[in-house]
Motif scaffolding. Sequence first.
Motif, PDB file in Angstrom:
ATOM      1  N   LEU A   1       0.833  -1.193   0.000  1.00  0.00           N
ATOM      2  CA  LEU A   1       0.000   0.000   0.000  1.00  0.00           C
ATOM      3  C   LEU A   1       0.869   1.245   0.000  1.00  0.00           C
ATOM      4  CD1 LEU A   1      -2.686   1.605   0.447  1.00  0.00           C
ATOM      5  CD2 LEU A   1      -2.351   1.230   2.905  1.00  0.00           C
ATOM      6  N   SER A   2       0.558   2.190  -0.873  1.00  0.00           N
ATOM      7  CA  SER A   2       1.241   3.484  -0.863  1.00  0.00           C
ATOM      8  C   SER A   2       0.182   4.585  -0.925  1.00  0.00           C
ATOM      9  CB  SER A   2       2.217   3.616  -2.041  1.00  0.00           C
ATOM     10  OG  SER A   2       1.573   3.383  -3.269  1.00  0.00           O
ATOM     11  N   VAL A   3       0.374   5.613  -0.089  1.00  0.00           N
ATOM     12  CA  VAL A   3      -0.581   6.714   0.015  1.00  0.00           C
ATOM     13  C   VAL A   3       0.172   8.027  -0.036  1.00  0.00           C
ATOM     14  CG1 VAL A   3      -2.362   7.813   1.427  1.00  0.00           C
ATOM     15  CG2 VAL A   3      -2.132   5.315   1.440  1.00  0.00           C
ATOM     16  N   GLY A   4      -0.329   8.976  -0.785  1.00  0.00           N
ATOM     17  CA  GLY A   4       0.258  10.309  -0.834  1.00  0.00           C
ATOM     18  C   GLY A   4      -0.829  11.368  -0.786  1.00  0.00           C
ATOM     19  N   VAL A   5      -0.622  12.395   0.046  1.00  0.00           N
ATOM     20  CA  VAL A   5      -1.579  13.490   0.172  1.00  0.00           C
ATOM     21  C   VAL A   5      -0.843  14.814   0.053  1.00  0.00           C
ATOM     22  CG1 VAL A   5      -3.207  14.675   1.694  1.00  0.00           C
ATOM     23  CG2 VAL A   5      -3.147  12.178   1.656  1.00  0.00           C
ATOM     24  N   HIS A   6      -1.380  15.724  -0.738  1.00  0.00           N
ATOM     25  CA  HIS A   6      -0.813  17.071  -0.836  1.00  0.00           C
ATOM     26  C   HIS A   6      -1.955  18.079  -0.715  1.00  0.00           C
ATOM     27  CE1 HIS A   6       1.831  20.352  -1.937  1.00  0.00           C
ATOM     28  NE2 HIS A   6       0.938  20.754  -2.830  1.00  0.00           N
ATOM     29  N   THR A   7      -1.804  19.013   0.218  1.00  0.00           N
ATOM     30  CA  THR A   7      -2.807  20.055   0.433  1.00  0.00           C
ATOM     31  C   THR A   7      -2.152  21.421   0.331  1.00  0.00           C
ATOM     32  OG1 THR A   7      -3.946  18.570   1.984  1.00  0.00           O
ATOM     33  CG2 THR A   7      -4.595  20.890   2.012  1.00  0.00           C
ATOM     34  N   GLU A   8      -2.758  22.345  -0.414  1.00  0.00           N
ATOM     35  CA  GLU A   8      -2.187  23.673  -0.570  1.00  0.00           C
ATOM     36  C   GLU A   8      -3.299  24.719  -0.625  1.00  0.00           C
ATOM     37  OE1 GLU A   8      -0.036  23.934  -4.207  1.00  0.00           O
ATOM     38  OE2 GLU A   8      -1.741  23.371  -5.463  1.00  0.00           O
ATOM     39  N   VAL A   9      -2.915  25.969  -0.341  1.00  0.00           N
ATOM     40  CA  VAL A   9      -3.854  27.089  -0.411  1.00  0.00           C
ATOM     41  C   VAL A   9      -3.899  27.618  -1.837  1.00  0.00           C
ATOM     42  CG1 VAL A   9      -4.398  29.397   0.451  1.00  0.00           C
ATOM     43  CG2 VAL A   9      -3.375  27.702   1.986  1.00  0.00           C
ATOM     44  N   LEU A  10      -5.090  27.799  -2.375  1.00  0.00           N
ATOM     45  CA  LEU A  10      -5.236  28.376  -3.707  1.00  0.00           C
ATOM     46  C   LEU A  10      -5.226  29.900  -3.617  1.00  0.00           C
ATOM     47  CD1 LEU A  10      -7.897  26.064  -5.372  1.00  0.00           C
ATOM     48  CD2 LEU A  10      -5.417  26.027  -5.625  1.00  0.00           C
ATOM     49  N   PRO A  11      -4.899  30.589  -4.718  1.00  0.00           N
ATOM     50  CA  PRO A  11      -4.824  32.056  -4.700  1.00  0.00           C
ATOM     51  C   PRO A  11      -6.178  32.690  -4.443  1.00  0.00           C
ATOM     52  CG  PRO A  11      -4.620  31.209  -6.942  1.00  0.00           C
ATOM     53  CD  PRO A  11      -4.517  30.025  -6.036  1.00  0.00           C
ATOM     54  N   PRO A  12      -6.185  33.962  -4.017  1.00  0.00           N
ATOM     55  CA  PRO A  12      -7.436  34.648  -3.651  1.00  0.00           C
ATOM     56  C   PRO A  12      -8.532  34.598  -4.702  1.00  0.00           C
ATOM     57  CG  PRO A  12      -5.549  35.930  -2.956  1.00  0.00           C
ATOM     58  CD  PRO A  12      -4.998  34.802  -3.777  1.00  0.00           C
ATOM     59  N   LYS A  13      -8.169  34.567  -5.986  1.00  0.00           N
ATOM     60  CA  LYS A  13      -9.209  34.575  -7.020  1.00  0.00           C
ATOM     61  C   LYS A  13     -10.125  33.356  -6.919  1.00  0.00           C
ATOM     62  CE  LYS A  13      -6.422  32.263 -10.619  1.00  0.00           C
ATOM     63  NZ  LYS A  13      -5.859  32.370 -11.969  1.00  0.00           N
ATOM     64  N   ALA A  14      -9.650  32.286  -6.254  1.00  0.00           N
ATOM     65  CA  ALA A  14     -10.466  31.079  -6.128  1.00  0.00           C
ATOM     66  C   ALA A  14     -11.738  31.344  -5.351  1.00  0.00           C
ATOM     67  CB  ALA A  14      -9.655  29.968  -5.452  1.00  0.00           C
ATOM     68  N   ARG A  15     -11.748  32.360  -4.494  1.00  0.00           N
ATOM     69  CA  ARG A  15     -12.940  32.597  -3.705  1.00  0.00           C
ATOM     70  C   ARG A  15     -14.075  33.228  -4.516  1.00  0.00           C
ATOM     71  NH1 ARG A  15      -9.612  36.901  -1.286  1.00  0.00           N
ATOM     72  NH2 ARG A  15     -10.650  38.894  -1.636  1.00  0.00           N
ATOM     73  N   ASP A  16     -13.811  33.568  -5.770  1.00  0.00           N
ATOM     74  CA  ASP A  16     -14.892  34.055  -6.619  1.00  0.00           C
ATOM     75  C   ASP A  16     -15.956  32.983  -6.832  1.00  0.00           C
ATOM     76  OD1 ASP A  16     -13.584  36.433  -6.840  1.00  0.00           O
ATOM     77  OD2 ASP A  16     -12.716  36.026  -8.815  1.00  0.00           O
ATOM     78  N   ARG A  17     -15.559  31.705  -6.649  1.00  0.00           N
ATOM     79  CA  ARG A  17     -16.493  30.606  -6.846  1.00  0.00           C
ATOM     80  C   ARG A  17     -17.224  30.225  -5.571  1.00  0.00           C
ATOM     81  NH1 ARG A  17     -13.133  25.974  -8.444  1.00  0.00           N
ATOM     82  NH2 ARG A  17     -11.424  27.130  -7.518  1.00  0.00           N
ATOM     83  N   VAL A  18     -16.937  30.919  -4.481  1.00  0.00           N
ATOM     84  CA  VAL A  18     -17.529  30.563  -3.195  1.00  0.00           C
ATOM     85  C   VAL A  18     -18.887  31.218  -3.032  1.00  0.00           C
ATOM     86  CG1 VAL A  18     -17.231  30.665  -0.698  1.00  0.00           C
ATOM     87  CG2 VAL A  18     -15.255  30.276  -2.176  1.00  0.00           C
ATOM     88  N   LEU A  19     -19.851  30.454  -2.610  1.00  0.00           N
ATOM     89  CA  LEU A  19     -21.192  30.969  -2.404  1.00  0.00           C
ATOM     90  C   LEU A  19     -21.309  31.556  -1.008  1.00  0.00           C
ATOM     91  CD1 LEU A  19     -23.233  27.974  -3.867  1.00  0.00           C
ATOM     92  CD2 LEU A  19     -22.518  30.063  -5.038  1.00  0.00           C
ATOM     93  N   PRO A  20     -21.856  32.756  -0.855  1.00  0.00           N
ATOM     94  CA  PRO A  20     -22.067  33.295   0.493  1.00  0.00           C
ATOM     95  C   PRO A  20     -23.121  32.480   1.213  1.00  0.00           C
ATOM     96  CG  PRO A  20     -23.095  34.703  -1.147  1.00  0.00           C
ATOM     97  CD  PRO A  20     -22.302  33.679  -1.913  1.00  0.00           C
ATOM     98  N   VAL A  21     -22.916  32.286   2.518  1.00  0.00           N
ATOM     99  CA  VAL A  21     -23.882  31.541   3.325  1.00  0.00           C
ATOM    100  C   VAL A  21     -24.180  32.329   4.580  1.00  0.00           C
ATOM    101  CG1 VAL A  21     -23.126  29.310   2.489  1.00  0.00           C
ATOM    102  CG2 VAL A  21     -22.069  30.270   4.522  1.00  0.00           C
ATOM    103  N   ALA A  22     -25.294  32.015   5.193  1.00  0.00           N
ATOM    104  CA  ALA A  22     -25.678  32.696   6.422  1.00  0.00           C
ATOM    105  C   ALA A  22     -24.779  32.260   7.559  1.00  0.00           C
ATOM    106  CB  ALA A  22     -27.130  32.374   6.751  1.00  0.00           C
ATOM    107  N   ASN A  23     -24.637  33.121   8.560  1.00  0.00           N
ATOM    108  CA  ASN A  23     -23.858  32.784   9.749  1.00  0.00           C
ATOM    109  C   ASN A  23     -24.540  31.634  10.472  1.00  0.00           C
ATOM    110  OD1 ASN A  23     -22.477  32.648  12.111  1.00  0.00           O
ATOM    111  ND2 ASN A  23     -22.466  34.875  12.473  1.00  0.00           N
ATOM    112  N   ALA A  24     -23.811  30.520  10.667  1.00  0.00           N
ATOM    113  CA  ALA A  24     -24.415  29.330  11.262  1.00  0.00           C
ATOM    114  C   ALA A  24     -24.153  29.217  12.740  1.00  0.00           C
ATOM    115  CB  ALA A  24     -23.901  28.085  10.552  1.00  0.00           C
ATOM    116  N   SER A  25     -23.395  30.163  13.336  1.00  0.00           N
ATOM    117  CA  SER A  25     -23.096  30.060  14.748  1.00  0.00           C
ATOM    118  C   SER A  25     -24.274  30.514  15.577  1.00  0.00           C
ATOM    119  CB  SER A  25     -21.881  30.918  15.102  1.00  0.00           C
ATOM    120  OG  SER A  25     -20.734  30.409  14.494  1.00  0.00           O
ATOM    121  N   SER A  26     -24.450  29.893  16.717  1.00  0.00           N
ATOM    122  CA  SER A  26     -25.486  30.296  17.655  1.00  0.00           C
ATOM    123  C   SER A  26     -25.112  29.780  19.022  1.00  0.00           C
ATOM    124  CB  SER A  26     -26.854  29.768  17.224  1.00  0.00           C
ATOM    125  OG  SER A  26     -26.910  28.370  17.368  1.00  0.00           O
ATOM    126  N   ASP A  27     -25.900  30.133  19.996  1.00  0.00           N
ATOM    127  CA  ASP A  27     -25.659  29.687  21.362  1.00  0.00           C
ATOM    128  C   ASP A  27     -26.886  28.951  21.857  1.00  0.00           C
ATOM    129  OD1 ASP A  27     -23.121  30.853  21.611  1.00  0.00           O
ATOM    130  OD2 ASP A  27     -24.070  32.811  21.874  1.00  0.00           O
TER     131      ASP A  27
END
Length: 358
Positions: free
Chosen positions: A317-343
């Motif tokens: 078995l061999s496993v490889g994982v790579h995680t990186e931060v994408l540049p700011p322009k990537a957030r153009d594809r992000v959908l705004p969502v309501a604040n989900a925090s509460s008490d």
Amino acid sequence: MNAASTSPASAPAVRPAAGDPRAGTVLAVRHETRYEYAAPVSLAHHLAHLQPMTDAHQQVLSFDLTVEPAPDHRREGVDDHANPACWFSLTRLHSLLDVVVRSEVAVRPRFDALDPATGPAWETLAARLRYVAKAPFVPEVEFALPSPYVPLLPALRAWAAPSVTPGRSVASLALALMSRVHTEFTYQPASTQVDTPLAQVLALKRGVCQDFAHLLIGALRSLGVPARYVSGYLLTHAPALADGTPGEAMVGADATHAWVQAWCPGTRGVPADGWLDLDPTNDLVPRDGHVRLAVGRDYGDVAPLRGVIHGGGRHRLSVGVHTEVLPPKARDRVLPVANASSDPSLDDSNPRQESSPS
């Protein structure tokens, strides 16, 4: 060989100005798993937990799971804990199995407003979950019970005892136990196996992120506090802070990672479902450098890839994982969502919902 892939998608977000509803971090993950068999496999059934979760704080922008050779049967859905899952089967001879995942995920911090002193005392929460005839069912009680990888160990309760004081809030207790796991146990790759008993890890005082997660879960459950296992990814370095300070190096970033969620309902700064994430390997509350794949009672519920095969003999078995931060322009594809925090209060009318790691 022919390969099969799938591409579902889409919910939250790199650190723009405060107040931007899309604030967060967009991460790209590549996860490769290869099984090489000494003899041909004639039949294989696999279950994969490799698609990141989507909720108010984590949004899957793109996802592609490729299996080679192409499965003869394949189905996507959710498991018993509402995690994304993929079941696939191969009914012809193969000596190699390649599973490659590419994901882009927007992650929003969930616990920046955490106030661990608020919320119920640990013994109040534990008492509420004890069985009483005809009392309302609390689903989270499942995660206060022993499970296959996390048995009830008197020695683990004794280990937790110095941190336990009457009236201490459940979040404060969970944070204290997390820090003690980090301080008192040594992170040592390859020091344990997937099936190393938890009692042995406790005695050895060493292990990997899976072991540290199981230790923290076991300590909390020994006190009657619900705790569950989280499988996912994290950055090699945490994202830079708002003032430009580089993020610190993370332990366990070269494979799938594991951490814990403790149930802390009514705690200020914890989402409405009451689950507070805790990473004992790195002694921190995850922010925007962790990607959640699945939650369960323990590792056995959420292994990234598991299966049953006929044939194969010995395998590599061999496993490889790579995680990186994408540049700011990537957030153009992000959908705004309501604040989900509460008490949420402890009132029962309050709605609650719900690889081997490094």
